[in-house]
Structures are given as C-alpha cells and as structure tokens.
Scaffold this motif. Structure first.
Motif, short mmCIF file in Angstrom:
data_model
loop_
_atom_site.label_atom_id
_atom_site.label_comp_id
_atom_site.label_asym_id
_atom_site.label_seq_id
_atom_site.Cartn_x
_atom_site.Cartn_y
_atom_site.Cartn_z
N GLY A 379 7.26 26.01 17.99
CA GLY A 379 8.12 27.25 17.47
C GLY A 379 8.05 27.31 15.84
O GLY A 379 7.08 26.47 15.27
N LEU A 380 8.59 28.09 15.36
CA LEU A 380 8.59 28.48 14.01
C LEU A 380 9.74 27.98 13.22
O LEU A 380 10.74 28.21 13.51
CB LEU A 380 8.61 30.15 13.65
N VAL A 381 9.16 26.98 12.20
CA VAL A 381 10.39 26.14 11.57
C VAL A 381 10.15 26.21 9.86
O VAL A 381 8.58 26.53 9.48
CB VAL A 381 10.44 24.84 11.78
N THR A 382 10.93 26.11 9.23
CA THR A 382 10.66 26.13 7.56
C THR A 382 10.37 24.35 7.27
O THR A 382 10.75 23.53 8.22
CB THR A 382 11.86 26.36 6.80
N ASP A 388 14.58 17.86 7.51
CA ASP A 388 15.91 17.43 7.65
C ASP A 388 16.72 17.92 8.58
O ASP A 388 16.88 19.40 8.60
CB ASP A 388 16.61 17.68 6.29
N GLN A 389 16.90 17.42 9.43
CA GLN A 389 17.59 17.98 11.12
C GLN A 389 18.91 18.49 10.51
O GLN A 389 19.39 19.56 11.52
CB GLN A 389 17.78 16.93 11.94
N ASN A 390 19.45 18.15 9.53
CA ASN A 390 20.91 18.75 9.14
C ASN A 390 20.74 19.98 8.37
O ASN A 390 21.84 20.50 8.03
CB ASN A 390 21.75 17.79 8.70
N TRP A 397 15.45 21.94 14.14
CA TRP A 397 15.50 21.16 15.29
C TRP A 397 15.93 22.11 16.47
O TRP A 397 16.62 21.87 17.45
CB TRP A 397 16.25 20.14 15.32
N TYR A 398 15.57 23.35 15.88
CA TYR A 398 15.73 24.60 17.20
C TYR A 398 17.07 25.01 17.36
O TYR A 398 17.16 25.68 18.35
CB TYR A 398 14.82 24.25 18.16
N SER A 399 17.97 24.74 16.65
CA SER A 399 19.22 25.42 16.64
C SER A 399 19.13 27.02 15.95
O SER A 399 18.57 26.91 14.73
CB SER A 399 20.47 24.67 16.14
N ASP A 400 19.84 28.07 16.24
CA ASP A 400 20.27 29.14 16.08
C ASP A 400 18.83 30.01 15.31
O ASP A 400 19.05 30.85 14.37
CB ASP A 400 20.98 28.88 14.65
N HIS A 401 17.97 29.84 16.02
CA HIS A 401 16.69 30.50 15.61
C HIS A 401 16.85 32.03 15.92
O HIS A 401 16.52 33.05 15.11
CB HIS A 401 15.43 30.13 16.37
N LEU A 465 17.92 20.84 19.91
CA LEU A 465 17.57 19.45 20.21
C LEU A 465 18.46 18.45 19.64
O LEU A 465 18.21 17.44 19.12
CB LEU A 465 16.20 19.23 19.63
N PHE A 466 20.02 18.88 19.87
CA PHE A 466 20.97 18.00 19.42
C PHE A 466 21.74 18.02 20.70
O PHE A 466 22.10 18.38 21.41
CB PHE A 466 21.89 18.68 18.47
#
Length: 649
Positions: A379-382, A388-390, A397-401, A465-466
């Motif tokens: 996946g694409l993440v910053t 920092d998962q929070n 951690w793949y919320s709200d993409h 992933l929470f």
C-alpha cells in the motif's frame, strides 16, 4: 494468505493485535480464539440509547475440539467470507467457513472431536430430535438466557450432554452447524432449518456486469458443499435490488413467516433461498459539474465569480499530512472546475498552476512527509504514518486511505482534463493513488482489490489494522462516496472505461448503503429513539453511534457525513430525506441577536480590539471570531447546515 493484504476487509479483527476481536457476520458476532469459534447473537441483549445502539458480544455458543489446540490461521478469504483453520493434537483439524449472512455458523471437522459449550450461559436443556431421513443428529439447545439454538452434527453420533457442554464420543469427519431460533416459534423454525442444513457455503465469487451506461449488476455465486438448497439472509438494502432469487416468491415468503424476526445491527434480515444472487443497481447520474435545477441570476454568478477569483489566489495548499493536504487540493480542483464552468480562464489557470506546484513534491517524493510503497502489506503510506500508527488518523496502518486519496484522485482527474501534458508526465505516480483505494484488478500483485469496500454491505470500512471492540467501522459516509467519485472522474479523465465503470458502481453502492444505514428519515432500520437523530455518526459491525471521534454535537454527526460539497452531494442527499433531517439540524442554529448585541461595543473581545460598528454579524452577514455568540458553533459546521437547507430551498 499473502501480500497484498486486504487491510480493509471485514474480518481483520481476527488477525490484528492478539486476534481476539469480534467480527460481524450477520446475524452473529464471531470470535476465533485459542479456545474455539465463539458465536454471539447480540441482538437478543441489544442496548439502545439516543446516542448508540449496541449488540454486545457475549459468547452464547462455542464450537471447538476436545483435542489440545495447537494453532489457527486464515486459510482463505474472498470478498464476503473468510475461512479460519484450527490444528489440534493427534493430527486433527477443524475449520470455520465464516460467510456473511448465513443463518448457520458452520465448522468442518477432520479427525477431531467436536464439543459445543456455552461459557457464559448455562445449558439448561438439550432436546434430541428424531427426524425421518436425517443423516445426522440434531438438537434444540436452550440456554439460561432463554435463547434456543439448533445444533446439528452430520455424523450419526449421539452427542453427550455433561454439565455445560455437548460433545461427540469420538472424532468425526463431518460438519457441525448451529443457528439461533426465534423464541416464539422455535419448533417450527427448527423443522424448517433442518430442510436446509445439509448444504453450506464456503465462500462466494463476486462478479460485475454493465448492461448499459445506467445499470450495473453485482452477482454473488456461492461456493457450496452438500445436497439441497442454500438458505441465506438478505440485508435491508439487498431487498429492493435483488433480481433473483425473488425475495417474495412462495418458498421465501413461507420461510420468512417462520424464521422471523432475525435481527442484526443493520435491521431485520430476510431469508432467501438460492446459491446465486443478482443485484441490479441503477447508477447515480453525476458528472464533472454541478447540475442546477434552475439558472442562476447574473447577480449570483457575479458573486460566485468574485469569490472564486479571490479564493484561487488565497487558499494555497500547504498542509504536510495527506488528509489535510488532500482536502486543500480537492478544494482547488473543484475551484478549477467551477472556473471552467463559468468560463473564467484566468482563475482556472491559476487553480491548475496551484495544483501542479503543490502536488509536484508529493509526486516526486521531495516533500518532508513523503509517500512510499509499503512492501509488507502492499500500500501507499507516508513516512510519518508508517512510523507512528497514531498519526494522520492511522493512515500508515491503513485507516482512511479512501478519505485521503479520494481528494488526490479528484485533483489528478482535473489535471488530466485541463493539462494533459503535466498529467502524462506524472501518470505513473497518479495511478498509484487509484490502485491503492479503488483497484478494479483482483490479480494485482502490489495492491489489494478495492481496499476498503465491503461488497456485501455495499459500503466501505474505514478502519485499518487496528482492533476495534465492535468490529470494523466507518464514520464519514460522504467522504467515502467522494473517494469513488474521485476514481470515477479519474477514469473519465483518462478515458479508462474499465475504471470508470467499476468506480461508478462502487460510488452507487456507497450512496445506496449510506442512504440505507446512515440516513434515518424514519425508524425502519433503527429504534425510533436513536433514529430521532436522523443521521448515524459511525457504523460498526456490532454497533451504531450518533457521535463522531471528536464529539457528539449534531452538527458534527451530520456534517462529517456531508463533507465535502461536490456534485455527488445532490445524489447522496435527496430532498425527501433532507425535509426530515434539516429541522433537526436547525435546532443547532443560534437565534438572531438583538440589534444592540450585534454591535462590536456589546462584545468585550471585539471592543478590546478597538473594533466599532457591527460585528455579530457584520453588515455582510459574517459573524466575527470576537463575538460572544461564536462559541455555539464554528462557521465551518454552520456552513454545512446551510448547504443542507439548500437541498430543499
């Protein structure tokens, strides 16, 4: 199971953290623990308040093996199911085929000894039933909480009732199925379900077709084992669009009369017989621009143009996180489209220039909080998000993409339309945003298929992933719709029919489910006390709330499910619903201040700033931040209430 992982799938609670969170299968909550497969019919102990409805997870029945537990793992999954496999000592195995909306929970045993228990509710009776032509053993089990359950074993063994357990005397190679029975007519429902107990689903293949530009079909083809017919349960939003099986044919009406009510957090389920379902969607009609019901006056157009010319020069995108920056470029892209619609070439060019200058660092990875490909999950993440998962609402951690990247897709689509040269030079980077969120290719080895979409519920799940106490959840139904609108425009802008057809369908599904499960014009789905809020804030697998992550004020709950304003807003908010919604929101608007309190001199902060004349509001109608009345509501939220009013006025 391998990369790319389905981080938005409904079942991730089974594997994240300690793997001990619940998922929603409808009508059951399910946990898969070391001790076995736990089944909860939470609707029987539903908690209802003005701000929440919860079907609490409490293990009513547990299916496991008498042999020592060794391990468990996900053996397979598809768009509406997951299979959890257990290994036991003496080389035994059992697995649960967890398929959404089956009236049964099914476990398949191979050289393992099944045991059914009720850890929290005492088993008070076990009624063994002798049924002609049955190939197995069947029971009605009554619990201390007054629930009645069908328990079926495909092998002709007499289960042993001892204290709070039912167990086989020997290992078996066969199935165990359990199903909740309506208390009022449990015997009739038991006899009915036995007619469908031998055929069980192991998963489903979901396919799409597009007969025309206005219709799309979604087909569930269930994979099954065993003879007979397949009995499943339809959610409320399925009923009106199910082409076959016919919901109200004679067989289904008979079943519905006996096997009802069976409740889930999304309302009453409708029994349907058939191993192939065809859902037909009428695609929402939406394009690049707003559709106006009547022409704007010259005065209105001049006012829009004046503010547009000012806005493209003054609201430059600068944020460092992808969500805030996304909203800024999404806004700038919309201004470019409005400028084009009004024929203001200079403003359109200014907006396009702003987009290109501010997007370039993100596309080239030269900004501080740069984007990167996650080779572990796919996946694409910053860089900030993955470290920092929070941070950034959990996007690393793949919320709200879909919330975040929907705005990027709209900006990219706008550039494809107005500056093909710039777009072509950056197309490879732009494509990644689409593949991350609205990937139509199930064979893609780098990104999952439609990351957040639940093809059974129709809407998306935002959480990644929470582990969440009541399963997957989603708050902003409107931003979810906005993401698929962005992918749809991207498909149009790049002349990619496969993408725009797929995204058009995903958008339509999202809107239909939002209108069914978020919008509450009546109490058809939810209890009337809760439905009086007229908008759901957050939907989970086992709960719904009239609150948000940041508060429960009505303007927050409604506003987060309205933003951003776009051409999709008119499709999402029909006037019939808004006629019931707006009066609730209007109660949050402060009454007009008396003339003497509107003066700057009547408000200490305004007076101390040396301001004179009208402040609260000004002659132009703006309420300044120094006004005592401003604490009631921020103007940003107030603006959404007025947008809502515009649907009906």
């Amino acid at each position: 199971v391998s990369k790319p992982y389905p981080t938005g799938a409904f079942w991730t609670n089974l594997v994240v953290k300690n793997g001990d969170g619940p998922i929603g299968l409808y009508p059951y909550g399910i946990k898969t623990l070391d001790t076995g497969i736990q089944v909860s019919y939470g609707a029987s102990r539903r908690s209802v308040s003005r701000l929440a409805i919860t079907d609490p997870f409490l293990c009513d029945l547990q299916i496991s093996s008498t042999q020592q537990y060794l391990s468990r793992s996900v053996e397979g999954y598809d768009n509406i199911s997951v299979t959890m496999g257990y290994r036991t000592a003496t080389n035994g195995r059992y697995r649960a085929h967890l398929v959404k909306s089956s009236p049964f929970v099914t476990a398949v045993f191979d050289n393992a000894t099944p045991i059914i228990s009720s850890p929290f509710s005492k088993i008070i009776s076990v009624d063994a039933k002798v049924v002609q032509n049955s190939v197995g053993a069947q029971y009605i089990v009554t619990l201390g909480n007054y629930q009645k359950w069908l328990v079926y074993c495909s092998e002709p063994v007499a289960l042993i009732w001892k204290e709070n357990t039912l167990s086989s005397p020997t290992p078996i190679k066969g199935i165990v199925r359990v199903a909740i029975l309506p208390v009022a007519n449990s015997e009739q429902a038991f006899n009915l379900l036995l007619g469908y107990v031998q055929k069980y689903p192991t998963g489903a293949v979901v396919s799409f077709s597009y007969p025309s530009g206005t219709i799309a079909n979604v087909v569930y083809t269930y994979t099954t084992v065993g003879p007979g017919s397949l009995l499943m349960l339809a959610l409320p939003h399925h009923v009106s669009i199910l082409q076959y099986p016919v919901v109200d044919n004679e067989e289904n009406k008979h079943i519905q009369s006996l096997l009802s009510p069976i409740w889930t957090i999304k309302g009453k389920l409708r029994p349907v017989v058939g191993d192939v379902w065809k859902l037909q969607y009428n695609l929402v009609q939406v394009g690049w621009q707003y559709t106006l019901s009547e022409k704007l006056s010259t005065q209105q157009l001049d006012e829009i143009a004046k503010n547009l010319i000012q806005d493209v020069k003054s609201i430059y995108p600068t944020a460092a996180d992808p969500y805030t920056f996304g909203k800024e470029i999404g806004r700038m892209a919309r201004l470019a489209l409005i400028a084009d619609n009004l024929g203001i070439a200079d403003a359109r060019q200014q907006a396009i220039t702003n987009l290109e200058l501010t997007l370039t660092p993100w596309l080239q990875g030269t900004n501080v909080n740069f984007l990167q490909y996650d080779r572990i999950y796919g996946g694409l993440v910053t860089i900030n998000g993955i470290n920092d998962q929070n941070s950034e609402f959990g996007s690393g951690w793949y919320s709200d993409h879909h919330f975040h990247y929907g705005y990027f897709m709209q900006a990219a689509a706008t550039l494809a339309r107005f500056d093909p040269g710039f777009f072509d030079n950056n197309k490879a980077a732009f494509d990644v945003f689409v593949r991350d969120v609205c990937n139509p290719d199930s064979t893609d080895s780098d990104f999952p298929f439609a990351r957040h979409k639940d093809l059974f519920d129709g809407h998306s799940w935002a959480s990644g992933l929470f582990q969440q106490a009541n399963g997957k959840g989603q708050e902003s139904s409107s931003e979810s719709a906005n993401s698929y609108y962005g992918a749809y425009l991207y498909g149009l802008g790049t002349a990619n029919p496969d993408l725009y057809r797929f995204a058009h369908l995903m958008l339509t599904m999202e809107i239909q489910s939002a209108q069914t499960y978020w919008h509450m014009p009546n109490d058809n789905i939810y209890d009337n006390l809760f439905a009086s809020n007229r908008m759901v804030g957050n939907i989970g697998a086992l709960d719904v709330t009239a609150s948000t992550w940041f508060g429960s004020e009505l303007e927050y709950v409604h506003g987060i499910n309205m933003m951003p304003l776009s051409p999709v807003t008119a499709a999402l908010f029909d006037s019939q619903y808004v006629q019931t919604q707006y009066p609730v929101l209007a109660t949050r608007l402060p009454p007009p201040l008396p003339v003497n309190q509107q003066q700057c001199s009547a408000n200490p902060v305004c007076r101390n700033l040396g301001m004179i004349g009208l402040c609260c509001p000004t002659a132009d109608g703006n309420l300044l931040a120094c006004c005592d009345a401003i604490g009631q509501m921020q103007d940003e939220w107030k603006s959404l209430i007025f947008i809502d009013l515009a649907v009906v006025d």
